[in-house]
Design a protein around this motif. Structure first.
Motif, PDB file in Angstrom:
ATOM      1  N   GLY A 455     -11.008  -0.944  -0.442  1.00 12.99           N
ATOM      2  CA  GLY A 455     -11.604   0.168   0.285  1.00 12.99           C
ATOM      3  C   GLY A 455     -12.946   0.622  -0.237  1.00 12.99           C
ATOM      4  N   ALA A 456     -12.988   1.900  -0.619  1.00 14.77           N
ATOM      5  CA  ALA A 456     -14.253   2.513  -1.047  1.00 14.77           C
ATOM      6  C   ALA A 456     -14.730   2.015  -2.410  1.00 14.77           C
ATOM      7  N   LYS A 457     -13.905   1.218  -3.089  1.00 11.10           N
ATOM      8  CA  LYS A 457     -14.300   0.718  -4.412  1.00 11.10           C
ATOM      9  C   LYS A 457     -15.413  -0.330  -4.336  1.00 11.10           C
ATOM     10  N   ILE A 458     -15.567  -0.953  -3.175  1.00 14.85           N
ATOM     11  CA  ILE A 458     -16.563  -2.015  -3.077  1.00 14.85           C
ATOM     12  C   ILE A 458     -17.484  -1.799  -1.881  1.00 14.85           C
ATOM     13  N   GLY A 586      -4.778  -0.108  -6.767  1.00 16.81           N
ATOM     14  CA  GLY A 586      -3.813   0.026  -5.673  1.00 16.81           C
ATOM     15  C   GLY A 586      -2.757  -1.049  -5.755  1.00 16.81           C
ATOM     16  N   THR A 587      -1.693  -0.878  -4.971  1.00 14.86           N
ATOM     17  CA  THR A 587      -0.589  -1.831  -4.948  1.00 14.86           C
ATOM     18  C   THR A 587      -0.132  -2.058  -3.511  1.00 14.86           C
ATOM     19  N   ALA A 588       0.621  -3.132  -3.323  1.00 15.92           N
ATOM     20  CA  ALA A 588       1.251  -3.413  -2.027  1.00 15.92           C
ATOM     21  C   ALA A 588       2.527  -4.179  -2.313  1.00 15.92           C
ATOM     22  N   ASP A 589       3.565  -3.971  -1.503  1.00 15.65           N
ATOM     23  CA  ASP A 589       4.830  -4.666  -1.734  1.00 15.65           C
ATOM     24  C   ASP A 589       5.083  -5.704  -0.654  1.00 15.65           C
ATOM     25  N   SER A 590       6.190  -6.423  -0.787  1.00 18.55           N
ATOM     26  CA  SER A 590       6.472  -7.560   0.087  1.00 18.55           C
ATOM     27  C   SER A 590       6.762  -7.145   1.523  1.00 18.55           C
ATOM     28  N   GLU A 591       7.119  -5.892   1.753  1.00 22.16           N
ATOM     29  CA  GLU A 591       7.411  -5.462   3.117  1.00 22.16           C
ATOM     30  C   GLU A 591       6.198  -5.591   4.028  1.00 22.16           C
ATOM     31  N   ASP A 599      10.475 -10.505  -4.122  1.00 23.15           N
ATOM     32  CA  ASP A 599      10.277  -9.882  -5.428  1.00 23.15           C
ATOM     33  C   ASP A 599       8.801  -9.772  -5.801  1.00 23.15           C
ATOM     34  N   ASN A 600       7.917 -10.365  -5.012  1.00 18.79           N
ATOM     35  CA  ASN A 600       6.492 -10.336  -5.340  1.00 18.79           C
ATOM     36  C   ASN A 600       5.824  -9.062  -4.848  1.00 18.79           C
ATOM     37  N   ILE A 601       4.933  -8.545  -5.644  1.00 23.22           N
ATOM     38  CA  ILE A 601       4.121  -7.394  -5.238  1.00 23.22           C
ATOM     39  C   ILE A 601       2.673  -7.650  -5.648  1.00 23.22           C
ATOM     40  N   VAL A 602       1.795  -6.824  -5.143  1.00 27.05           N
ATOM     41  CA  VAL A 602       0.367  -6.957  -5.405  1.00 27.05           C
ATOM     42  C   VAL A 602      -0.100  -5.769  -6.243  1.00 27.05           C
ATOM     43  N   LEU A 603      -0.876  -6.056  -7.279  1.00 26.44           N
ATOM     44  CA  LEU A 603      -1.511  -5.015  -8.092  1.00 26.44           C
ATOM     45  C   LEU A 603      -2.994  -5.348  -8.180  1.00 26.44           C
ATOM     46  N   ILE A 604      -3.842  -4.402  -7.814  1.00 29.00           N
ATOM     47  CA  ILE A 604      -5.288  -4.584  -7.913  1.00 29.00           C
ATOM     48  C   ILE A 604      -5.822  -3.673  -9.012  1.00 29.00           C
ATOM     49  N   ILE A 605      -6.620  -4.250  -9.883  1.00 30.76           N
ATOM     50  CA  ILE A 605      -7.070  -3.591 -11.111  1.00 30.76           C
ATOM     51  C   ILE A 605      -8.591  -3.659 -11.187  1.00 30.76           C
ATOM     52  N   GLN A 606      -9.194  -2.664 -11.808  1.00 27.25           N
ATOM     53  CA  GLN A 606     -10.629  -2.707 -12.083  1.00 27.25           C
ATOM     54  C   GLN A 606     -10.862  -2.572 -13.582  1.00 27.25           C
ATOM     55  N   LYS A 607     -11.777  -3.388 -14.093  1.00 25.88           N
ATOM     56  CA  LYS A 607     -12.151  -3.324 -15.503  1.00 25.88           C
ATOM     57  C   LYS A 607     -13.208  -2.249 -15.691  1.00 25.88           C
ATOM     58  N   LYS A 608     -13.003  -1.405 -16.693  1.00 29.82           N
ATOM     59  CA  LYS A 608     -13.959  -0.348 -16.978  1.00 29.82           C
ATOM     60  C   LYS A 608     -15.159  -0.885 -17.766  1.00 29.82           C
TER      61      LYS A 608
END
Length: 620
Positions: A455-458, A586-591, A599-608
């Motif tokens: 989203g607004a991060k980029i 942010g995150t998102a799940d398999s649904e 069992d898989n989920i998504v995790l989005i991370i930013q390096k400081k």
């Protein structure tokens, strides 16, 4: 009286100074105690030794009911039950550390290498117990890199504080120092007046329409050997051509680092004793401009490696003194090289001024007509031309498959149609066109979802250098076709070698084993996509902590990581965010993804953005 007061003031200042000195010494002692092991301590065990001073929990207590031990089983006690508080920081002089291309490691371990064969520029990885398990600090004054396309022509000098190439190559327009920036006029050793003019001249030599090397989309993937700062590859991009710019970490140190800082696809590698990490028939054109390679050594083994990599009808553009000079030594080299490529069935497509272009045959016909015993020989029938990870080069010609021979070429559609057209080599894996098209569709949906989370991060120009750490068929990269990015597609060395499908789609990439460090400089990628990569290294018995530290090494400050993996993996990574100076976006799940494992989920991370106290002082 006045003199007495002055002496008294002097004593007071002396006492004050001594007190300050004592306080500083005490502070440093306490800091070193709390900081744990030295940032230069080797090995995965360095994290195990940190104990409760680095992991959450009371000092002196057991973690998870027992003394802390590293576990490769996600969610099974050990470090998974605690939050890592900090990780040591490497010394500032390690700000450009490349663990598997570290000359200091070679010197210290006294590896017996043949320098004449460039073995010292090949990968030599430290064993786990000798790895630097610390975070690589940015250099003093580091700034967020200049955005593409402006970065093609200039970068921040502080980010790569090396200006020796600007002096050494001042007459060749490689790069010019301009205040706080380094500018790239587009020159090279052979094309002082600009890569764009040089590229157009090559196209003109080949009679391509409008002097466009793209040739209607038929030239898409290029290998530039000895690329310098990659200006040749930089100026190919505007013609919808993507080059793998290749150079070793040699006396021209940092040339690949400059290329990646500019936002140009590049990789640290050398034509030495091992095959380059690309499958057979990957490139439509190979290029060497004053690359200082002895092509005649070892029965032409290096030219034969290029032959392996070129597609049917592929070109080798060679600009070098041997192609035009008239002195005795250059003439000798030219005669021997011409005889060698003739026996390899290459033909001269064009020769003008200082450049010669050879073309590889379309079929096996010429190979079959050679006299018995002609050198170099054809490769053995049991030789796998796509086996490349740590595989020695062979001084032999790789013949075409029956399909290539019969179709008189690679059978690929022109770019950009080839990106989504099922490539012929799908059949090598038993994949169908329907499977390929479904994979493309699924990853388009997933990438769209990633960008919604970001989203607004980029902004449109936030990202440029991307890496897909487990690329499969390259559909993650294909989904980004409308964005101004390029993707390094990485395929596991122990899985299906789908990298040839990726190249057949007009994309680029490399083979790798994520139990080892990647062949790139620190801070070279804006986004890393890790789809079940952690689950894979768990099965291989490798360290997840080592992988996190390696990802941090190659990720730029303010860059992003996308993890798509088991829930236990994501929870494990979350416990390392603070220590890595990362934060969840942010995150998102398999649904939200019916094609994803439940069992898989998504995790989005930013390096400081972070700096050491030393780099902060140097920046002031």
């Amino acid at each position: 009286m006045t003199r007495g007061r002055a002496d008294g003031g002097h004593k007071k200042r002396l006492v004050t100074s001594l007190l300050i000195l004592v306080i500083c010494v005490c502070f440093l002692y306490v800091y070193s105690r709390n900081r744990g092991p030295s940032a230069l301590e080797y090995g995965s065990k360095s994290l195990r030794k940190l104990g409760s001073s680095y992991w959450g929990g009371d000092e002196g207590t057991d973690i998870g009911g027992k003394q802390y031990e590293s576990s490769n089983k996600f969610g099974e006690g050990g470090e998974n039950d605690a939050i890592l508080k900090s990780i040591p920081v490497c010394d500032d002089h390690h700000s450009e550390l490349i663990p598997c291309l570290d000359r200091h490691f070679i010197y210290k371990t006294k590896l017996k290498l043949d320098l004449s064969l460039m073995e010292h520029y090949e990968r030599h990885c430290p064993p786990p117990e000798r790895r630097y398990n610390c975070l690589i600090p940015p250099p003093a004054g580091y700034k967020v890199p200049i955005k593409w396309p402006k970065s093609r022509d200039e970068v921040w000098k502080a980010n790569i504080p090396h200006t020796h190439l600007a002096t050494e190559k001042s007459d060749q327009n490689w790069m010019v120092v301009k205040g706080e920036k380094i500018a790239f006029p587009g020159g090279g050793t052979h094309f002082h007046y600009g890569a764009d003019k040089y590229i157009a001249s090559i196209a003109n030599m080949l009679n391509f329409p409008n002097n466009n090397l793209n040739n209607g989309g038929r030239i898409r993937t290029v290998l530039d050997v000895g690329c310098g700062v990659a200006s040749f590859g930089a100026y190919l991009l505007s013609s919808d051509i993507i080059a793998m710019s290749l150079a070793p970490n040699d006396v021209h140190q940092n040339q690949i680092q400059f290329a990646l800082e500019r936002g140009i696809p590049a990789y640290l590698g050398v034509l030495g004793t091992k095959r380059l990490p690309y499958p057979s028939r990957s490139f439509e054109l190979a290029h060497c401009s004053r690359c200082r390679i002895d092509w005649l050594q070892r029965n032409g083994i290096l030219l034969l490696e290029l032959d392996r990599l070129l597609r049917p009808g592929g070109y080798f553009a060679y600009s070098s003194p041997e192609a035009y000079a008239q002195d005795e030594e250059d003439l000798r080299i030219w005669r021997e090289m011409s005889a060698l490529v003739e026996r390899m069935c290459w033909k001269i497509a064009a020769r003008r001024n200082q450049t010669v272009i050879w073309v590889k045959p379309l079929t096996n016909d010429c190979y079959m007509k050679r006299d018995s015993g002609t050198q170099p020989p054809l490769c053995r029938s049991d030789d796998d031309p796509d086996a490349v990870w740590g595989t020695p080069m062979e001084a032999c010609i790789t013949p075409y498959s029956d399909q290539n021979h019969q179709t008189r070429g690679s059978g690929l559609a022109p770019w950009p149609a080839r990106l989504t057209a099922p490539p012929p080599r799908l059949a090598d894996f038993g994949y169908t066109s329907d499977m390929f098209e479904r994979d493309t569709e699924v990853w388009q949906q997933r990438v769209d979802n990633y960008w919604n989370i970001l989203g607004a991060k980029i902004n449109p120009d936030t990202l440029r250098n991307l890496m897909d750490m487990k690329a499969s068929m390259g559909s993650f990269a294909a989904a980004l076709k409308d964005k101004n990015v390029w993707v390094m597609n990485v395929v596991a060395e122990d899985g299906p070698n789908t990298l040839k499908i990726i190249y057949d789609r007009g994309l680029i990439g490399t083979i790798h084993n994520w139990c080892e460090a990647f062949s790139t400089y620190p801070r070279t990628y804006d986004l890393l996509h890790a789809w079940t990569v952690f689950s894979d290294i768990e099965r291989n018995g490798c360290s997840a902590e080592d992988l996190l530290i390696e990802m941090d090494r190659i990720l730029r400050p303010t860059g992003f990581v996308i993890i798509r993996d088991k829930r236990a993996v994501v929870e494990f990574i979350k416990k390392h965010l603070t220590a890595l100076h990362w934060e969840a976006v942010g995150t998102a799940d398999s649904e939200e993804d019916p094609d994803q494992d439940e069992d898989n989920i998504v995790l989005i991370i930013q390096k400081k953005m972070w700096r050491t106290s030393h780099s902060l002082r140097e920046s002031l």
